[in-house]
Design a protein around this motif. Structure first.
Motif, short mmCIF file in Angstrom:
data_model
loop_
_atom_site.label_atom_id
_atom_site.label_comp_id
_atom_site.label_asym_id
_atom_site.label_seq_id
_atom_site.Cartn_x
_atom_site.Cartn_y
_atom_site.Cartn_z
N PRO A 114 42.66 43.20 41.77
CA PRO A 114 42.81 41.76 42.05
C PRO A 114 41.84 40.96 41.19
O PRO A 114 40.79 41.46 40.77
CB PRO A 114 42.47 41.66 43.54
CG PRO A 114 42.78 43.02 44.09
CD PRO A 114 42.41 43.99 42.99
N THR A 142 50.94 40.59 32.39
CA THR A 142 51.72 40.00 33.47
C THR A 142 53.20 39.95 33.13
O THR A 142 54.07 40.18 33.99
CB THR A 142 51.20 38.59 33.79
OG1 THR A 142 49.82 38.68 34.16
CG2 THR A 142 51.98 37.96 34.92
N ASP A 154 52.86 45.00 41.01
CA ASP A 154 52.22 43.96 41.80
C ASP A 154 51.63 42.92 40.85
O ASP A 154 50.67 43.20 40.12
CB ASP A 154 51.11 44.56 42.66
CG ASP A 154 50.36 43.54 43.50
OD1 ASP A 154 50.70 42.33 43.42
OD2 ASP A 154 49.44 43.94 44.24
N ASP A 156 49.68 40.60 41.31
CA ASP A 156 48.29 40.23 41.62
C ASP A 156 47.27 41.09 40.88
O ASP A 156 46.09 40.73 40.84
CB ASP A 156 48.04 40.31 43.12
CG ASP A 156 48.77 39.23 43.90
OD1 ASP A 156 49.13 38.20 43.29
OD2 ASP A 156 48.99 39.41 45.11
#
Length: 214
Positions: A114, A142, A154, A156
Motif C-alpha cells: 500500500p 498501475t 489489486d 492499491d
C-alpha cells in the motif's frame, strides 16, 4: 501476504521468479562499477546472485526464510569468491533500517505495498544510497491492470513512475530515468504477451549541498 504465506509459496515450487536476473536490473546495472549493493525484498536472490557474480558485495534482505535458504543454496553454485560476497539478512523490509549512505546501488524490485508503506520503505532505501550511488525501483505499473498481463490485481499496491518520484521528492536524489517499460511474458498457450512495468532510477550527487551553507 505475510512471511508465512510467502514461505509456503516459495516452498510450493522451485524458482518462483526463475533463475535469470530481472532484465531491468541487468540493463541499469551492467555498466556500473561494482561496489556495495542492497537488494531489498530479494526473494530467492536472482538479482543478488547476478550482482555478486559481477563483483558486487551484496546485502540481500527478505522476510521469507524459505526464499533466503534457497538463495544460499543457489549461491553455492557460484565461484566461492562470489558467494562470499553475499550477506543474507532475514528481515521485513517494512521494518529494516539499512545503513545510512552506505550502498552504491539499492534495488527495490517488484515490492508491492500500500502507498504509505511503500513510501516509508522507499525513503529508507533512498537514505541508504551513498554519494554517487543509484536507487533502482521496478514494479508492475498501475496500467498493467488494463494494458498488460500478470502481476498483482489489486490497484492499491501498484504504482507509476510519478508515484515513486513523488514518494522521493525531497530525498536528495536526482531522477535519471522514470518511465513505463514493457516486458515480454510467455503465456500459457506458448505465445507472448507484454507486462507493463514502472522503472525509476535515481542517483545521489557525489557532492551534496552543505546544509550549513547560506
Amino acid at each position: 501476504m505475510d512471511s508465512r504465506e510467502w514461505d509456503e509459496r516459495y516452498a510450493s515450487r522451485e524458482l518462483v521468479w526463475g533463475a535469470e536476473p530481472n532484465r531491468w536490473v541487468v540493463r541499469e546495472a551492467e555498466d556500473l562499477e561494482p561496489g556495495r549493493a542492497l537488494d531489498l525484498a530479494a526473494g530467492e536472490g536472482r538479482n543478488t546472485l547476478w550482482l555478486a557474480d559481477r563483483g558486487w558485495r551484496v546485502t540481500a534482505v527478505d522476510f521469507s526464510r524459505t526464499a533466503l535458504d534457497r538463495g544460499r543454496r543457489l549461491a553455492a553454485g557460484l565461484p566461492a569468491e562470489a558467494a562470499g560476497r553475499i550477506d543474507w539478512v532475514h528481515a521485513d523490509v517494512c521494518d529494516h533500517e539499512p545503513e545510512d549512505r552506505a550502498f552504491d546501488l539499492v534495488a527495490v524490485v517488484y515490492l508491492h505495498l500500500p502507498a504509505d508503506r511503500r513510501r516509508a520503505v522507499l525513503r529508507r532505501a533512498a537514505g541508504a544510497v551513498a554519494p554517487g550511488g543509484a536507487l533502482l525501483v521496478v514494479g508492475h505499473d498501475t496500467t498493467n491492470l488494463t494494458e498488460g498481463v500478470g502481476g498483482p490485481q489489486d490497484p492499491d499496491v501498484l504504482f507509476t513512475p510519478d508515484d515513486v518520484l513523488a514518494d522521493l521528492a525531497d530525498s536528495g536524489l536526482e531522477a535519471v530515468r522514470a518511465e513505463r517499460v514493457r516486458r515480454p511474458v510467455e503465456t500459457a498457450d506458448g505465445g507472448t504477451a507484454r507486462a507493463v512495468d514502472a522503472l525509476v532510477r535515481l542517483r545521489r550527487p557525489r557532492q551534496e549541498p552543505d546544509p550549513a551553507s547560506p
